[in-house]
Write a protein that holds these residues in place. Structure first.
Motif, PDB file in Angstrom:
ATOM      1  N   LEU A 172       3.373  12.110   4.837  1.00 42.08           N
ATOM      2  CA  LEU A 172       3.358  10.759   4.300  1.00 42.08           C
ATOM      3  C   LEU A 172       4.603   9.993   4.739  1.00 42.08           C
ATOM      4  O   LEU A 172       4.519   8.858   5.231  1.00 42.08           O
ATOM      5  CB  LEU A 172       3.274  10.802   2.766  1.00 42.08           C
TER       6      LEU A 172
ATOM      7  N   GLU B  28       0.833  -1.211   0.000  1.00 42.99           N
ATOM      8  CA  GLU B  28       0.000   0.000   0.000  1.00 42.99           C
ATOM      9  C   GLU B  28       0.865   1.258   0.000  1.00 42.99           C
ATOM     10  O   GLU B  28       0.559   2.234  -0.682  1.00 42.99           O
ATOM     11  CB  GLU B  28      -0.935   0.000   1.209  1.00 42.99           C
TER      12      GLU B  28
ATOM     13  N   ASP C 182       1.025   4.578  -2.450  1.00 44.40           N
ATOM     14  CA  ASP C 182       0.876   5.940  -1.917  1.00 44.40           C
ATOM     15  C   ASP C 182       2.051   6.826  -2.319  1.00 44.40           C
ATOM     16  O   ASP C 182       1.861   7.985  -2.713  1.00 44.40           O
ATOM     17  CB  ASP C 182       0.766   5.907  -0.384  1.00 44.40           C
TER      18      ASP C 182
ATOM     19  N   GLU D 246       1.877   7.563  -6.098  1.00 39.43           N
ATOM     20  CA  GLU D 246       0.807   8.519  -6.399  1.00 39.43           C
ATOM     21  C   GLU D 246       1.166   9.921  -5.929  1.00 39.43           C
ATOM     22  O   GLU D 246       0.799  10.905  -6.575  1.00 39.43           O
ATOM     23  CB  GLU D 246      -0.507   8.044  -5.799  1.00 39.43           C
ATOM     24  N   ARG D 247       1.904  10.034  -4.849  1.00 37.78           N
ATOM     25  CA  ARG D 247       2.340  11.359  -4.393  1.00 37.78           C
ATOM     26  C   ARG D 247       3.332  11.953  -5.392  1.00 37.78           C
ATOM     27  O   ARG D 247       3.265  13.154  -5.706  1.00 37.78           O
ATOM     28  CB  ARG D 247       2.968  11.269  -2.990  1.00 37.78           C
TER      29      ARG D 247
END
Length: 140
Positions: free
Chosen positions: A119, A45, A49, A52-53
Motif C-alpha cells: 500500500l 482515496e 485506504d 482502513e488498513r
C-alpha cells in the motif's frame, strides 16, 4: 505507527493541495486547478485506504484534526504567496510524504506486513508522479 504517520502526511498535503486548488488564479489557472483537483481526489482515496488498513490491523485510526496533522511536519504556503511558491511548497510536500512512506515500507517489511508495504509503495509512486507534474507546470 508508520501507517498513522503516513496518513497524517497525506491528510495535511491533501488539505494544502485543496487550498491551492481553491485559490489559484492567473494564466495557469485552468491547468493548475485541474491538476490539483486530480491530486487531492487521489489523496482523499488514499486517506481512506490508509485508515482502513490501520483498522484492519486492529488499531484505531486517528479521528481528530489534531491527531491527523500533529506529526506531519510539512511547510504550508503563505496565503499571499505567489502561485510558483505555492506549487513549490506542494512539490516539497509530495517529496517529504514519499520519504515518510519509504520509512513506513521498510518498517512494514521488517515486520513481515507485505500488505501495508505494498500500500505504501504504491503511494510513493503516486506522490513522486504528483511532484513531477507540479514541477513540470512551473518549469521555465
Amino acid at each position: 505507527q508508520e501507517l498513522s504517520r503516513s496518513l497524517a502526511f497525506t491528510y495535511r498535503l491533501f488539505v494544502m493541495t485543496q487550498g491551492v486548488h481553491w485559490n489559484v488564479q492567473g494564466p495557469l489557472f485552468y491547468s493548475v486547478h485541474k491538476l490539483t483537483e486530480e491530486q487531492y481526489n487521489d489523496m482523499f482515496e488514499a486517506i481512506d485506504d490508509l485508515a482502513e488498513r490501520i483498522r484492519a490491523l486492529g488499531f484505531p485510526a486517528p479521528q481528530t484534526l489534531k491527531a491527523l496533522t500533529t506529526d506531519a511536519e510539512l511547510d504550508e504556503p503563505a496565503l499571499d504567496a505567489n502561485l510558483e511558491t505555492q506549487i513549490e511548497t506542494l512539490i516539497e510536500g509530495h517529496e517529504r510524504t514519499a520519504r515518510v512512506l519509504r520509512d513506513g515500507v521498510h518498517k512494514a517489511e521488517e515486520m513481515g506486513d507485505v500488505k501495508s508495504a505494498d500500500l505504501m509503495t504504491d503511494r510513493i509512486g503516486l506522490h513522486e508522479e504528483h511532484a513531477w507534474m507540479l514541477r513540470s507546470t512551473v518549469a521555465s
